[in-house]
Design an enzyme around this catalytic site. Structure first.
Site, mmCIF file in Angstrom:
data_model
loop_
_atom_site.group_PDB
_atom_site.id
_atom_site.type_symbol
_atom_site.label_atom_id
_atom_site.label_comp_id
_atom_site.label_asym_id
_atom_site.label_seq_id
_atom_site.Cartn_x
_atom_site.Cartn_y
_atom_site.Cartn_z
ATOM 1 N N ASN A 10 -9.991 11.136 -17.880
ATOM 2 C CA ASN A 10 -11.359 11.089 -17.352
ATOM 3 C C ASN A 10 -11.857 12.524 -17.272
ATOM 4 O O ASN A 10 -11.475 13.273 -16.378
ATOM 5 C CB ASN A 10 -11.336 10.431 -15.962
ATOM 6 C CG ASN A 10 -12.706 10.448 -15.303
ATOM 7 O OD1 ASN A 10 -13.713 10.728 -15.941
ATOM 8 N ND2 ASN A 10 -12.733 10.141 -14.010
ATOM 9 N N LYS A 12 -14.753 13.515 -16.573
ATOM 10 C CA LYS A 12 -15.805 13.676 -15.551
ATOM 11 C C LYS A 12 -16.971 14.507 -16.115
ATOM 12 O O LYS A 12 -17.312 14.341 -17.283
ATOM 13 C CB LYS A 12 -15.229 14.301 -14.273
ATOM 14 C CG LYS A 12 -13.975 13.587 -13.777
ATOM 15 C CD LYS A 12 -13.581 14.021 -12.394
ATOM 16 C CE LYS A 12 -12.244 13.396 -12.026
ATOM 17 N NZ LYS A 12 -11.915 13.515 -10.615
ATOM 18 N N HIS A 97 -15.558 4.108 -10.085
ATOM 19 C CA HIS A 97 -14.780 5.300 -9.713
ATOM 20 C C HIS A 97 -15.183 5.730 -8.300
ATOM 21 O O HIS A 97 -16.350 5.580 -7.908
ATOM 22 C CB HIS A 97 -15.042 6.432 -10.717
ATOM 23 C CG HIS A 97 -14.064 7.556 -10.589
ATOM 24 N ND1 HIS A 97 -14.170 8.506 -9.610
ATOM 25 C CD2 HIS A 97 -12.943 7.851 -11.286
ATOM 26 C CE1 HIS A 97 -13.155 9.362 -9.719
ATOM 27 N NE2 HIS A 97 -12.390 8.976 -10.733
ATOM 28 N N GLU A 99 -15.868 8.441 -7.176
ATOM 29 C CA GLU A 99 -16.952 9.425 -7.170
ATOM 30 C C GLU A 99 -18.310 8.759 -7.379
ATOM 31 O O GLU A 99 -19.328 9.274 -6.909
ATOM 32 C CB GLU A 99 -16.674 10.526 -8.220
ATOM 33 C CG GLU A 99 -15.515 11.405 -7.752
ATOM 34 C CD GLU A 99 -14.771 12.152 -8.841
ATOM 35 O OE1 GLU A 99 -15.255 12.209 -9.982
ATOM 36 O OE2 GLU A 99 -13.690 12.683 -8.535
ATOM 37 N N GLU A 184 -6.478 4.105 -7.372
ATOM 38 C CA GLU A 184 -6.665 5.533 -7.151
ATOM 39 C C GLU A 184 -6.875 5.795 -5.668
ATOM 40 O O GLU A 184 -8.009 5.652 -5.164
ATOM 41 C CB GLU A 184 -7.889 6.026 -7.929
ATOM 42 C CG GLU A 184 -7.790 5.806 -9.425
ATOM 43 C CD GLU A 184 -8.586 6.858 -10.184
ATOM 44 O OE1 GLU A 184 -7.968 7.657 -10.874
ATOM 45 O OE2 GLU A 184 -9.813 6.884 -10.041
ATOM 46 N N GLY A 190 -8.193 14.674 -7.337
ATOM 47 C CA GLY A 190 -8.680 16.044 -7.427
ATOM 48 C C GLY A 190 -8.206 16.928 -6.295
ATOM 49 O O GLY A 190 -8.686 18.047 -6.136
ATOM 50 N N SER A 230 -4.189 12.936 -9.160
ATOM 51 C CA SER A 230 -3.357 14.129 -9.402
ATOM 52 C C SER A 230 -2.093 13.815 -10.196
ATOM 53 O O SER A 230 -1.015 14.355 -9.899
ATOM 54 C CB SER A 230 -3.039 14.835 -8.078
ATOM 55 O OG SER A 230 -4.242 15.215 -7.425
#
Ligand code: PEP
Length: 268
Positions: A10, A12, A97, A99, A184, A190, A230
């Site tokens: 990904n 991003k 996601h 985010e 996730e 991150g 991660s």
């Protein structure tokens, strides 16, 4: 039943210009050449989907988008539909996601960015998008995961159960079998913190149990569940060796072809 591993990078909001995308995609193609044990996917910004489709042509690498809207056309400024993605050679779409759900594990350098970037994703919008992506014959990669505060309150399993069921409303068992779910833990995305492999496997088991309760045992046995948060070359083998973990969704480490290829190799 052995499930084929799936490793998805990904990117991003990175590598979104044609030159930098073509360079990284070509490096990945070279680094994973000859891979037969796993599906390899690069989920890249909309602006470079065509570039990366062209660069990965005739390779083992498939291309994914990072979101899609649930309508195919209309007065929806800024949106991109699953049919449009299919037309440019996309096969996978990340949905829900953390985010885009506005759920962060780490404060952005400027917290205002987080608030402004809250795209209002909910289980209902993820469900609509999942159906729309399936209707085009594309594979959704549906993300679910708990925040640190939810983990500390001891409600991880119920959050996961609610998100999985919410994403799957109205989707039949056959279609559920073919999709990808990405567990996730938000606090691991991150942040450099990885979920302990045994705990990641346990929660992926909770995901599988939610699929079984919703769509039956066959769908639960077939559905592929990735871990994301991660994942790096030095922790990938342990995570990918777990019985309920069928691959990885990889952010930071997918921006270096060598690291991403090492993770792909760790899935053997
Ligand atoms: C992600 O973006 O889905 C992700 C898991 O990121 P990272 O690997 O950087 O934690």
């Amino acid at each position: 039943m052995s499930r084929r591993p799936i490793l998805a990078g990904n990117w991003k909001l990175n590598k979104g210009t044609p030159d930098e995308a073509a360079t990284l995609a070509a490096e990945v193609v070279a680094a994973v050449a000859g891979t037969t044990h796993a599906d390899v996917v690069l989920c890249v910004p909309y602006t470079v989907l065509s570039t990366v489709v062209a660069t990965t042509d005739d390779s083992v690498v498939a291309v994914g988008a990072q979101d899609a809207f649930w309508k195919e056309s209309g007065a929806y400024t800024g949106q991109v539909s699953p049919g449009m993605l299919k037309a440019v050679g996309v096969h996978y779409v990340i949905l829900g996601h953390s985010e885009t759900r506005g759920r962060y594990g780490v404060a952005e350098p400027d917290f205002t960015d987080v608030v402004l970037a809250h795209f209002g994703e909910s289980d209902e919008t993820v469900n609509r998008k999942t159906k729309a992506v399936l209707a085009q014959g594309l594979v959704p990669i549906v993300c679910i995961g708990e925040t640190l505060s939810e983990r500390e309150q001891g409600i991880t399993d119920s959050v996961i159960d609610t998100q999985v069921r919410g994403a799957l409303v109205g989707i039949d068992a056959d279609a559920v079998s073919g999709l990808v779910l990405a567990y996730e833990p938000v606090w691991a995305i991150g942040t450099g913190k990885t979920c302990d492999a045994a705990e990641a496997d346990r929660v992926c088991g909770v995901v599988r149990a939610a699929v079984a309760a919703f769509a039956g045992d066959d769908a639960a046995t077939a559905v592929r569940i990735q871990y994301g948060g991660s994942m790096k070359p030095d922790n990938a083998a342990e995570l990918l060796g777990m019985p309920n973990i069928d691959g990885g969704l990889i952010g930071g480490a997918s921006l270096k072809a060598g690291d991403f290829a090492a993770i792909v190799a760790a899935a053997k």
